[in-house]
Design a protein around this motif. Structure first.
Motif, PDB file in Angstrom:
ATOM      1  N   ALA A 228       0.813  -1.220   0.000  1.00 51.14           N
ATOM      2  CA  ALA A 228       0.000   0.000   0.000  1.00 51.14           C
ATOM      3  C   ALA A 228       0.849   1.273   0.000  1.00 51.14           C
ATOM      4  O   ALA A 228       1.948   1.301   0.555  1.00 51.14           O
ATOM      5  N   SER A 229       0.319   2.310  -0.628  1.00 51.34           N
ATOM      6  CA  SER A 229       1.001   3.613  -0.654  1.00 51.34           C
ATOM      7  C   SER A 229      -0.005   4.691  -1.006  1.00 51.34           C
ATOM      8  O   SER A 229      -0.856   4.493  -1.878  1.00 51.34           O
TER       9      SER A 229
ATOM     10  N   ARG B 101       1.419   8.313  -0.850  1.00 51.89           N
ATOM     11  CA  ARG B 101       2.305   9.360  -1.359  1.00 51.89           C
ATOM     12  C   ARG B 101       3.262   8.880  -2.440  1.00 51.89           C
ATOM     13  O   ARG B 101       3.432   9.550  -3.466  1.00 51.89           O
ATOM     14  N   THR B 102       3.931   7.761  -2.193  1.00 55.34           N
ATOM     15  CA  THR B 102       5.057   7.426  -3.075  1.00 55.34           C
ATOM     16  C   THR B 102       4.569   7.106  -4.478  1.00 55.34           C
ATOM     17  O   THR B 102       5.085   7.634  -5.473  1.00 55.34           O
TER      18      THR B 102
ATOM     19  N   GLN C 285      12.497   8.538  -0.364  1.00 51.75           N
ATOM     20  CA  GLN C 285      11.914   9.258   0.765  1.00 51.75           C
ATOM     21  C   GLN C 285      13.002  10.098   1.440  1.00 51.75           C
ATOM     22  O   GLN C 285      12.779  11.262   1.793  1.00 51.75           O
TER      23      GLN C 285
ATOM     24  N   PRO D 201       7.423  10.890   7.469  1.00 52.77           N
ATOM     25  CA  PRO D 201       7.193  10.385   6.105  1.00 52.77           C
ATOM     26  C   PRO D 201       5.708  10.191   5.809  1.00 52.77           C
ATOM     27  O   PRO D 201       5.322  10.105   4.650  1.00 52.77           O
ATOM     28  N   LEU D 202       4.892  10.106   6.863  1.00 57.59           N
ATOM     29  CA  LEU D 202       3.458   9.864   6.750  1.00 57.59           C
ATOM     30  C   LEU D 202       3.238   8.477   6.113  1.00 57.59           C
ATOM     31  O   LEU D 202       4.085   8.025   5.370  1.00 57.59           O
TER      32      LEU D 202
HETATM   33  N1   CP Z   1       6.149   8.238   2.773  1.00 57.79           N
HETATM   34  C1   CP Z   1       5.574   7.150   2.228  1.00 57.79           C
HETATM   35  O1   CP Z   1       6.275   6.204   1.827  1.00 57.79           O
HETATM   36  O2   CP Z   1       4.228   7.210   2.147  1.00 57.79           O
HETATM   37  P1   CP Z   1       3.319   6.123   1.428  1.00 57.79           P
HETATM   38  O3   CP Z   1       3.426   4.854   2.219  1.00 57.79           O
HETATM   39  O4   CP Z   1       1.939   6.689   1.415  1.00 57.79           O
HETATM   40  O5   CP Z   1       3.867   5.922   0.039  1.00 57.79           O
END
Ligand code: CP
Length: 363
Positions: free
Chosen positions: A95-96, A98-99, A179, A312-313
């Motif tokens: 899952a992601s 942002r990235t 990141q 990093p959220l």
């Molecule tokens: N910072 C980061 O890796 O966020 P995601 O897991 O949403 O990609």
């Protein structure tokens, strides 16, 4: 102590004034560019190669990529279609938010086309297909692959047969090198003096609320921070774990002659920190775990006046939304700036410097 907030009072742009109208601190990227051109010879060290680990970078490369990202953030270059004709494959087996989306936004805004695996269950992996065989197929479908996977050895597996440049977007408990690039891009915008060597009273105290040995983003951040060690007075790690670094990171810090303060009491260090990096979610073994959630920051935390917080959220309760509207919030600019650092990386890996507009100061 002079830090980015002291230097750039005018950067405290509130929600109504910054371009994407998010709360927090939005330093001006042009401050990274003063009297600078981008030296593509430094960036081209990575052209055509994969981006797997922070260990591939030196300080010179990180600074040049951050300057390039600042140029992209400050300049309208989309009309020159720098990635026209390229296909970026985003392959996310974990899952992601942002990235994946920031890579896709970065590619699409540069006129690349994007094909995506947003869930590994939609691929042959659900039927038992190996990552190596998936990699063999991807060779024919695009020009570059961005992959995230729950398995730490996924990078080695796909590279058995993948011949396209691969960007590691997070591999199990391994690394998250882009990141770390986004993290340091935000820090350098906050305090551009850190590009050079600062005087002893301008050095920063860096604090980590989390467990670098178990959290890939925190590990990559700490490893990249070692490239800037001349500008760091003290690294403090606040963790619930007795050994938050683990053997490999401990050895790396020892090799760099860095003795971190390690504590499980946030009050030991919080009020001394200039830059605070925090995280609580780790993918361990077969699922997500939360660590270090007892270390919480909110608007009444005993933070230095000019301290900035990075994360990093995704966040859980450790980072209160009450900090969002304060000048401690560098985490939104950290997340939003990731689009530009990832654009810089895509242009670099795909060698499309020749497609930039003539008035862009690249050499
Ligand atoms: N910072 C980061 O890796 O966020 P995601 O897991 O949403 O990609």
């Amino acid at each position: 102590m002079v830090n980015g907030n002291d230097l750039h009072e005018t950067d405290k742009i509130v929600a109504a004034e910054n371009p994407i109208k998010s709360p927090g601190l939005y330093p001006d990227p042009e401050k990274l560019l003063v009297r600078d051109t981008i030296d593509t010879a430094i960036l081209k060290r990575l052209t055509g190669r994969s981006c797997i680990s922070v260990a591939q970078f030196d300080k010179e490369f990180v600074l040049e990529l951050c300057k390039f990202a600042a140029l992209l953030e400050a300049t309208e270059i989309a009309s020159s279609h720098p990635l026209d004709g390229k296909i970026v494959i985003t392959a996310f087996f974990e899952a992601s938010t942002r990235t994946r989306l920031s890579f896709e936004s970065a590619a699409l805004r540069l006129d690349a086309r994007v094909i995506t695996i947003s869930d590994g269950k939609t691929t042959g992996a659900a039927k038992g297909e190996s990552l190596a065989d998936i990699g063999e197929m991807l060779n024919a479908y695009g020009d570059l692959v961005v992959m995230r996977h729950t398995a730490t050895n996924a990078v080695e597996q796909i590279l058995e047969k993948l011949r396209l440049p691969l960007i590691n977007a997070g591999n199990g408990t391994g690394e998250h090198p882009t990141q770390a690039l986004a993290d340091w891009y935000a820090i350098l915008k906050w305090n551009p003096q850190l590009k050079g060597i600062v005087s002893s009273d301008e050095k920063i105290n860096l604090g980590i609320l989390g467990t670098p040995g178990s959290m890939r983003a925190v590990r990559s951040f700490l490893e990249m921070s070692l490239l800037f060690k001349e500008n760091i007075r003290q690294i403090s790690i606040v963790s619930e774990m007795a050994d938050p670094l683990g053997a490999i990171l401990s050895e790396k810090l020892k090799h760099e002659h860095i003795k971190p303060v390690i504590t499980n009491d946030i009050n030991d260090v919080l009020s001394d920190l200039d830059v605070i990096y925090m995280n609580s979610i780790a993918y361990l073994g077969d699922g997500y775990r939360t660590l270090d959630t007892r270390y919480r920051l909110h608007k009444n935390s005993q933070l230095r006046k000019n301290a900035v917080v990075l994360h990093p959220l995704a966040r859980l309760d450790e980072l209160s939304t009450t900090l969002d509207d304060t000048s401690h919030n560098l985490y939104f600019t950290q997340a939003h700036g990731a689009v530009f650092i990832r654009q810089a990386l895509l242009i670099t890996l795909l060698d499309r410097f020749d497609r930039l507009p003539d008035d862009i100061p690249v050499v």
